[in-house]
Design an enzyme around this catalytic site. Structure first.
Site, short mmCIF file in Angstrom:
data_model
loop_
_atom_site.label_atom_id
_atom_site.label_comp_id
_atom_site.label_asym_id
_atom_site.label_seq_id
_atom_site.Cartn_x
_atom_site.Cartn_y
_atom_site.Cartn_z
N ASP A 23 10.16 11.38 17.56
CA ASP A 23 9.69 12.71 17.24
C ASP A 23 10.11 13.66 18.35
OD1 ASP A 23 8.04 15.02 17.02
OD2 ASP A 23 6.75 13.87 15.67
N GLU A 47 0.81 -1.21 0.00
CA GLU A 47 0.00 0.00 0.00
C GLU A 47 0.85 1.27 0.00
OE1 GLU A 47 -2.46 0.81 3.45
OE2 GLU A 47 -3.16 2.69 2.56
N ASP A 80 9.54 5.51 15.02
CA ASP A 80 9.34 6.92 14.76
C ASP A 80 9.75 7.68 16.02
OD1 ASP A 80 8.52 9.42 14.12
OD2 ASP A 80 6.38 8.98 14.08
#
Ligand code: SF4
Ligand SMILES: [Zn+2]
Lengths: 429, 545
Positions: free
Chosen positions: A111, A44, A109
């Site tokens: 951040d 995807e 991830d």
């Protein structure tokens, strides 16, 4: 370097996707040597278009189909999702329930906004070269653990384009991990725990696990320059107060006169001595005295709370969670999301990462004489691929694509090794 | 004999009639194989007395073979009910005590012997012992039938069976452990002496070994880290190059891992064969009753839809919400935003309280647009996920509000999060302050804090309930935030609807079909992994943008 203006993005994207985006490497990555049938086809992609229009479940059968579609849509942002049981663009035609996410890279991830309580230089989406050290530390710690502890070998570290970094663990075994295993890996790697209602977010117990020791060694390496120097966590009364608060509970709870006195002395010392390094030494001394009596790792806990990587567990856990693709543009900053070469990690500067306007401008620059030589003679027509390679080589994107190439070569090599081993095994019979 | 049916007649129905076979010859083979693997298989031709020594040669088993004997209806029921009692005890003890602590072990052992299940017994030959083992075996398989129907039921059942197994295995004398491994063909690689010597210090500091000598004396099993997730998660083992080094004392973890894998596969298969079982009108009510009798109210079925207005929420949150939800409401009002974990926990709770989809959309939008999100962005980024939560998007699953267990055990809050259970996830100091602001008495606060210190979070919450409602004894066992709400409303307004519902067993002809079989019919051909993925799928729609 030219300043980036978000308004120019619609004009720049077509140029970027036509002449600069490294499609061939990109395909080479996600095709994974074509080992598993339909791996690329069932992947995807999702695009964010103008005005935040978000289209999910895009999928492509070939590199050129992907190329054409991206060049047609000119997405502001590209995200990569899972490899599904069927082609994602046909998910509506598949019997409900049988369309399922099967595999995805194990991703992380990190951040900068998650560090807001421990940085004084900026907050929220802002970063500066001071707090960037936090990302360097995060990469060092996680990269080591993922390789040495978990045995993964193919890690792609990518700057997110704004305020953080992503890691894509691409080993075949990592891509197959079920959700429970992903969250177990995350938990193993998480030391800073607790939300807004927790003051002390790191608690160590004896004996200290080898993984934590290794991680501490990394933090120690950066701590005094970064935390005591640049962030000056013991500098102001306020920030020092926050550090002391982490120690306080432990001492006050343990109603011991001796410790209470030492604590008062420490507070006095902080009043008379303003040098952060000295204050830290004194604090450590107090903890060490405590330690000799009963286990205390308060100074280590402080170091970890201020410097240890903070993971967004939800991103890593889900197999079907989307993550921003490498070489996607960050619409706000215009910076390209580029792979980070770990051999150069300490020199990596997010503000050096080229913006889309910068590399597009570099394309328009007149050629230098030596480049002129390589220009094709009149009449020779060049198509897509070759032209693009020559194009990006003229821009400051080149070195990042080189880092990407290196990563891809590594994967290729181990795929070959794997094949050799398999055929050797066969020959034995 | 009145009251005793031989279940052969039931199982004949289970296994399919000739007509069914002929009509679906293609499916036939796989169908009947599933039935044999997954459901109890009662022999049709002859009665087999299976209490042989080889079959029950060990007090503990992995339940890999279904029983093959006839059993009377009354025995069927007794066995099932007693195992449920046992599992319920396992559940309760796990909430009130630290698993594996002395108290926990003592109480659980007592219950096991009271209910006549096999435990720690070395006298394998005695008839009564064999009888216990047979009961252990058969009752486990009956409950598989009752507990395979929904994701929640399966999760509960697996959890309790695992805890029970862990307890029983851990308590075995070492030689019986080894024997168990042999008997079940469980072989694991061990680390060589040289390797142990080289890694000595690391093994000592990662596995709570007192000394290097113990390391050398003990076997360390080397397994892929995926097979020892619990130990990896808690950093209780040394990990190198993808292998977990597991000391002999922790071998139970690997065995449990195998057990879990097998059991969840088996339940998925059982679920697939369930429509057939449910078509039997005598067995169905019994199974349905079993599965509802002990796990408590199903809060995904809303009784009060549309009965509350949005204006009431602030007030209700003070009076009738448990602390976790009260905090979420407060934070939402203050921040005009909640992150993923908070939206899930609070959103589903409110759905359980009775908000309609429209109300929910209105509620979240009103608050979010006071903050950084404009109406447009809200519609794009958040509305979908809220509709999803109500089963109106995506796979159209109706999501169940989180139980205390789920809130306390999974997905702890991190920076910027306000979800979780305050009794579990807040610093004690802050929790105390909060309780003070909420005007609890000093004495009350100490009682609550005492329970928190002992890690009895749900009991602490229950105490908070009693204090805020001015009652001596709440008279219920708290295990769900929506239960807290229902009980509180019952006290304050005298509406006892929820309560009654929880006590009445469901099933039987008079009661309209429960939702579970419906959900099942929606996707009959799709058991197994799909079920476990459902909740995760929702998560991905809840990313923070
Ligand atoms: S015990 Fe349950 S209801 Fe009470 S605060 Fe914790 S999670 Fe909420
Ligand atoms: Zn900064």
């Amino acid at each position: 370097m030219s300043d980036y203006d978000p308004a120019s993005l619609p004009d720049l994207l077509p140029l970027y996707y036509r002449r600069l985006f490294p499609f061939s490497q990109y395909y080479r990555w996600l095709n994974y040597g074509g080992v598993t049938k339909s791996y690329f086809q069932n992947r995807e992609f999702s695009f964010t278009l103008k005005d935040d229009v978000y289209v999910r479940y895009q999928s492509f059968s070939t590199q050129s189909e992907l190329e054409k579609e991206i060049q047609k849509m000119n997405p502001y942002k590209i995200d990569i999702g899972a490899v599904y049981s069927h082609r994602p663009n046909q998910h509506n035609t598949v019997k409900s329930g049988s369309f399922q996410a099967l595999e995805k890279e194990l991703v992380f991830d990190i951040d900068m906004t998650d560090y807001d309580d421990v940085r004084s230089c900026c907050s929220a989406a802002d970063i500066c070269s001071k707090c960037w050290t936090l990302m360097t530390i995060a990469i060092r710690i996680l990269d080591r653990a993922l390789r040495e502890d978990f045995g993964f070998r193919h890690l792609l570290w990518v700057y997110s384009g704004r305020r953080g970094v992503h890691c894509w663990v691409c080993d075949a075994s990592a891509r197959k991990l079920p959700v429970a295993a992903r969250s177990a890996v995350c938990e193993y790697l998480s030391l800073v725990k607790g939300g807004e209602d927790t003051v002390k977010k790191v608690q160590l117990t004896d004996p200290i696990h080898p993984f934590i020791k290794e991680s501490l060694a990394v933090v120690e390496h950066y701590f005094s320059r970064y935390a005591l120097g640049e962030q000056d966590i013991l500098g102001s009364k306020e920030s020092a107060g926050r550090v002391l608060a982490l120690l306080q509970d432990d001492i006050l709870l343990n109603q011991c006169d001796l410790e209470q006195n030492q604590w008062k002395e420490l507070l006095l010392y902080f009043q008379s001595e303003s040098n952060a390094g000295k204050r830290w030494e004194r604090l450590k001394a107090l903890v060490n005295q405590k330690r000799s009596k009963r286990g205390s790792h308060a100074e280590k806990e402080i170091m970890l709370q201020y410097c240890y990587p903070r993971l967004d567990v939800n991103v890593s856990k889900g197999v079907n969670h989307l993550l921003k693709s490498p070489f996607s543009v960050h619409p706000k900053t215009g910076r390209i999301s580029v792979p980070i070469d770990l051999r150069e990690l300490d020199r990596f500067d997010p503000f050096d990462v080229p913006t889309i306007s910068c590399i597009c401008e570099e394309l328009d620059r007149p050629l230098r004489p030596e480049e002129e030589l390589q220009e094709p003679r009149d009449g020779e027509r060049e198509v897509g691929e070759k032209r693009r390679i020559r194009d990006y080589k003229r821009t400051s994107l080149a070195k990042y694509i080189r880092a990407f190439d290196l990563f891809l070569d590594g994967m290729e090599r181990s795929r070959k090794g794997e094949l050799l081993r398999k055929s050797d095994l066969q020959n034995d019979f | 004999m009145i009251g005793v049916f031989y279940l052969t007649s039931f199982t004949r129905a289970l296994q399919g009639t000739t007509c069914w076979r002929d009509c679906h010859s293609e499916e036939n083979n796989s169908r009947s194989r599933f039935l044999q693997q997954a459901t109890m298989q009662f022999s049709r031709r002859k009665k087999v007395i299976s209490s042989s020594l080889t079959e029950y040669g060990h007090s503990l088993q992995l339940y890999s073979q279904p029983p093959i004997e006839n059993i009377s209806l009354s025995e069927f029921e007794t066995f099932a009910v007693e195992r449920l009692k046992l599992l319920k005890t396992v559940d309760n003890l796990g909430v009130s005590y630290v698993k594996g602590s002395e108290d926990y072990k003592r109480k659980l052992s007592t219950e096991i012997s009271n209910l006549n299940f096999p435990f720690r017994s070395e006298a394998g030959m005695v008839a009564t012992e064999l009888e216990k083992r047979r009961k252990d075996h058969i009752s486990h398989f009956i409950l598989r039938l009752a507990y395979c129907q929904t994701e929640d039921l399966r999760r509960w059942f697996i959890q309790q069976e695992m805890d029970l197994f862990r307890h029983r295995f851990t308590d075995l004398p070492s030689k019986f452990k080894t024997e168990f491994l042999h008997r079940n063909d469980l072989h694991y690689d061990t680390a060589s002496t040289e390797e142990k010597e080289a890694l000595m210090e690391k093994l000592v500091s990662s596995t709570f070994m007192v000394s290097g000598t113990t390391v050398l004396e003990q076997d360390f099993y080397k397994v892929p880290f995926q097979d020892a997730l619990d130990l990896v998660k808690m950093r209780k083992i040394f990990l190198r190059a993808g292998f977990a080094y597991i000391p002999h004392q922790d071998i139970v973890t690997i065995v449990l891992n195998d057990f879990r894998t097998q059991l969840s596969k088996a339940l998925a298969l059982t679920a697939r064969s369930l429509p057939t079982v449910q078509s039997d009108e005598r067995l169905q009510p019994l199974l349905s009753h079993l599965s509802h009798a002990y796990v408590g109210q199903d809060y995904s079925i809303q009784k009060n839809v549309g009965k509350i207005s949005l204006e009431q929420i602030d007030q209700l949150s003070v009076k009738s919400f448990p602390l976790c939800m009260r905090e979420l409401q407060r934070s939402l009002r203050e921040q005009h935003h909640l992150r993923h974990g908070g939206r899930m926990q609070y959103g589903l709770f409110l759905k359980g309280v009775g908000l309609t989809l429209d109300q929910a959309l209105q509620f979240w939008r009103a608050e979010f647009i006071k903050g950084k999100v404009d109406s447009d962005k809200f519609d794009k980024a958040y509305a979908y996920s809220i509709r999803h939560m109500f089963g109106k998007e995506g796979k159209r699953t109706d999501y169940t509000p989180y139980s205390c267990m789920k809130i306390i055990l999974s997905n702890p809050p991190s920076q910027g999060d306000f979800h979780g259970c305050p009794f579990r996830h807040s610093d004690p100091e802050l929790l105390k302050q909060r309780l003070q602001t909420y005007k609890l008495s000093q004495a009350g606060i100490s009682q609550v804090m005492e329970l928190v210190k002992g890690m009895h979070y749900q009991l602490a919450c229950q105490k908070y309930f009693e204090l805020t409602h001015n009652i001596e004894d709440s008279g219920f066992t708290l295990n769900h935030p929506n239960q807290y709400f229902a009980e509180s409303q019952r006290l304050l307004t005298g509406v006892g609807e929820m309560r009654k519902e929880a006590d009445a067993p469901r099933g039987g002809q008079a009661v309209p079909a429960p939702t579970a079989p419906d959900a099942l019919q929606d996707q009959p051909a799709n058991p197994g992994p799909a079920f476990t993925e459902i909740t995760k799928d929702l998560d991905s729609f809840f990313q923070d943008y």
